[in-house]
Scaffold this active site. Structure first.
Site, PDB file in Angstrom:
ATOM      1  N   GLU A  97       0.853  -1.187   0.000  1.00 46.14           N
ATOM      2  CA  GLU A  97       0.000   0.000   0.000  1.00 46.14           C
ATOM      3  C   GLU A  97       0.888   1.237   0.000  1.00 46.14           C
ATOM      4  O   GLU A  97       1.728   1.418   0.892  1.00 46.14           O
ATOM      5  CB  GLU A  97      -0.950   0.050   1.190  1.00 46.14           C
ATOM      6  CG  GLU A  97      -1.858   1.280   1.097  1.00 46.14           C
ATOM      7  CD  GLU A  97      -2.913   1.390   2.182  1.00 46.14           C
ATOM      8  OE1 GLU A  97      -3.956   2.008   1.903  1.00 46.14           O
ATOM      9  OE2 GLU A  97      -2.693   0.880   3.293  1.00 46.14           O
ATOM     10  N   GLU A 122       4.697   5.096   3.967  1.00 47.32           N
ATOM     11  CA  GLU A 122       4.051   6.319   4.452  1.00 47.32           C
ATOM     12  C   GLU A 122       5.145   7.309   4.846  1.00 47.32           C
ATOM     13  O   GLU A 122       6.236   6.892   5.259  1.00 47.32           O
ATOM     14  CB  GLU A 122       3.135   6.001   5.643  1.00 47.32           C
ATOM     15  CG  GLU A 122       2.439   7.187   6.278  1.00 47.32           C
ATOM     16  CD  GLU A 122       1.645   7.996   5.268  1.00 47.32           C
ATOM     17  OE1 GLU A 122       1.972   9.186   5.118  1.00 47.32           O
ATOM     18  OE2 GLU A 122       0.726   7.453   4.627  1.00 47.32           O
ATOM     19  N   ASP A 172      -2.793  12.272  -3.022  1.00 48.97           N
ATOM     20  CA  ASP A 172      -3.035  13.707  -3.059  1.00 48.97           C
ATOM     21  C   ASP A 172      -3.404  14.117  -4.486  1.00 48.97           C
ATOM     22  O   ASP A 172      -2.656  13.845  -5.427  1.00 48.97           O
ATOM     23  CB  ASP A 172      -1.778  14.459  -2.616  1.00 48.97           C
ATOM     24  CG  ASP A 172      -2.055  15.920  -2.305  1.00 48.97           C
ATOM     25  OD1 ASP A 172      -2.705  16.584  -3.133  1.00 48.97           O
ATOM     26  OD2 ASP A 172      -1.617  16.396  -1.244  1.00 48.97           O
ATOM     27  N   THR A 257     -12.763   4.600   4.507  1.00 49.70           N
ATOM     28  CA  THR A 257     -11.925   5.247   5.517  1.00 49.70           C
ATOM     29  C   THR A 257     -12.513   6.587   5.926  1.00 49.70           C
ATOM     30  O   THR A 257     -13.429   7.124   5.286  1.00 49.70           O
ATOM     31  CB  THR A 257     -10.511   5.471   4.970  1.00 49.70           C
ATOM     32  OG1 THR A 257     -10.584   6.371   3.848  1.00 49.70           O
ATOM     33  CG2 THR A 257      -9.870   4.160   4.532  1.00 49.70           C
ATOM     34  N   PHE A 259     -11.077   9.335   5.579  1.00 45.32           N
ATOM     35  CA  PHE A 259     -10.802  10.284   4.505  1.00 45.32           C
ATOM     36  C   PHE A 259     -11.866  10.200   3.419  1.00 45.32           C
ATOM     37  O   PHE A 259     -12.366  11.221   2.942  1.00 45.32           O
ATOM     38  CB  PHE A 259      -9.422  10.024   3.900  1.00 45.32           C
ATOM     39  CG  PHE A 259      -9.071  10.993   2.810  1.00 45.32           C
ATOM     40  CD1 PHE A 259      -8.516  12.227   3.109  1.00 45.32           C
ATOM     41  CD2 PHE A 259      -9.322  10.685   1.489  1.00 45.32           C
ATOM     42  CE1 PHE A 259      -8.220  13.143   2.106  1.00 45.32           C
ATOM     43  CE2 PHE A 259      -9.028  11.587   0.479  1.00 45.32           C
ATOM     44  CZ  PHE A 259      -8.466  12.818   0.792  1.00 45.32           C
TER      45      PHE A 259
END
Length: 281
Positions: A97, A122, A172, A257, A259
């Site tokens: 991921e 991340e 993004d 999620t 988000f």
């Protein structure tokens, strides 16, 4: 989506945030300079609140892979290679991921599929700490996370054909036209994902920004190493090429999620895109 959005013009440096997660070395060596790179993320603080700092100290060694670093916190050294079997202690299918945020997606998947391993990349340290906290609470052992910029690290740290699935969910969107060159999903990145995937492996993408969805679809279909199994499906009347379609049904393994919920509340819709790795020679 990765909660970390670092400004592409920023450099990686500073002592305070590194000290907050254990005081590891990571500053620019004396006499060295940072090379500016166009990044797909913006800079956010790395300091941890007290509760997450305690989580990090107690559990990060189980879940966080600390690579040899290049210059800056989110780079890996040119000679760093990640052995997946050694990292997970077994040979199992691996899902990667890119941009794990706080770990909602990857930890949920790891709990549901203990027979698989999950590697997350991340760049936001508080998000990594939250991922670790979720993994501890879920009792999963098949998750590892690396603090690294995927565009820089993946060509270095992983060998060809070692990944079964790649997930890029809600990267993004870089909404302003002048910033779209920062978008992660582009022709060169598609080739890198294809390099990592085993034959028949899937690159699963999702976004709630329409124009990024159209770009994702086009990038996948333009890559000679990938096939869009949903070519021509789910036509989008708002698409500049409305008869082209090419969008996938929602991936059943993709959780809603926090988000994505915010996007839904704002009236945005989600598109899924899939690219399948063509057979290797």
């Amino acid at each position: 989506m990765s909660a970390a959005r670092m400004d592409g013009s920023a450099v990686d440096g500073g002592r305070g945030a590194r000290d907050a997660v254990g005081g590891r070395a990571g500053e620019c060596p004396e006499g060295a300079v940072f090379m500016r790179r166009t990044k797909s993320f913006t800079r956010r603080a790395r300091e941890l609140p007290a509760n997450l700092a305690r989580t990090w100290q107690a559990h990060a060694s189980r879940y966080v892979v600390e690579p040899r670093r290049g210059v800056g916190y989110t780079t890996v050294a040119e000679d760093f290679a990640l052995d997946l079997e050694e990292t997970f202690g077994r040979c199992a299918p691996v899902t990667l991921e890119i941009g794990s945020g706080t770990g909602e997606q990857v930890v949920s998947a790891a709990a549901a599929h203990p027979e698989r391993d999950y590697l997350a990349l991340e760049v936001w340290v508080p998000g990594i700490a939250k991922l670790v906290s979720k993994a501890v609470n879920a009792g999963v052992e098949n998750v590892r996370v690396v603090e690294a910029d995927a565009a820089q690290a993946l060509p270095i740290m992983l060998a060809d054909g070692v990944i079964d699935e790649v997930w890029t969910f809600f990267p993004d969107p870089w909404r302003k036209a002048r910033h779209r060159k920062r978008r992660l999903v582009c022709d060169s990145f598609a080739l890198e994902v294809a390099r990592l995937l085993r034959s028949g492996g899937a690159w699963r993408l999702a976004t709630d920004w329409d124009d990024y969805a159209w770009q994702m679809r086009t990038v996948v279909e333009a890559c000679d190493l990938l096939e869009n199994p949903h070519q021509g499906e789910r036509l989008d009347p708002q698409d500049p090429q409305p008869r082209r379609g090419g969008f996938a049904p929602r991936f059943s393994g993709r959780v809603v999620t926090h988000f994505e919920t915010r996007g839904i509340e704002a009236g945005r819709r989600t598109h899924d895109v899939v690219g399948i790795r063509r057979p290797r020679d």
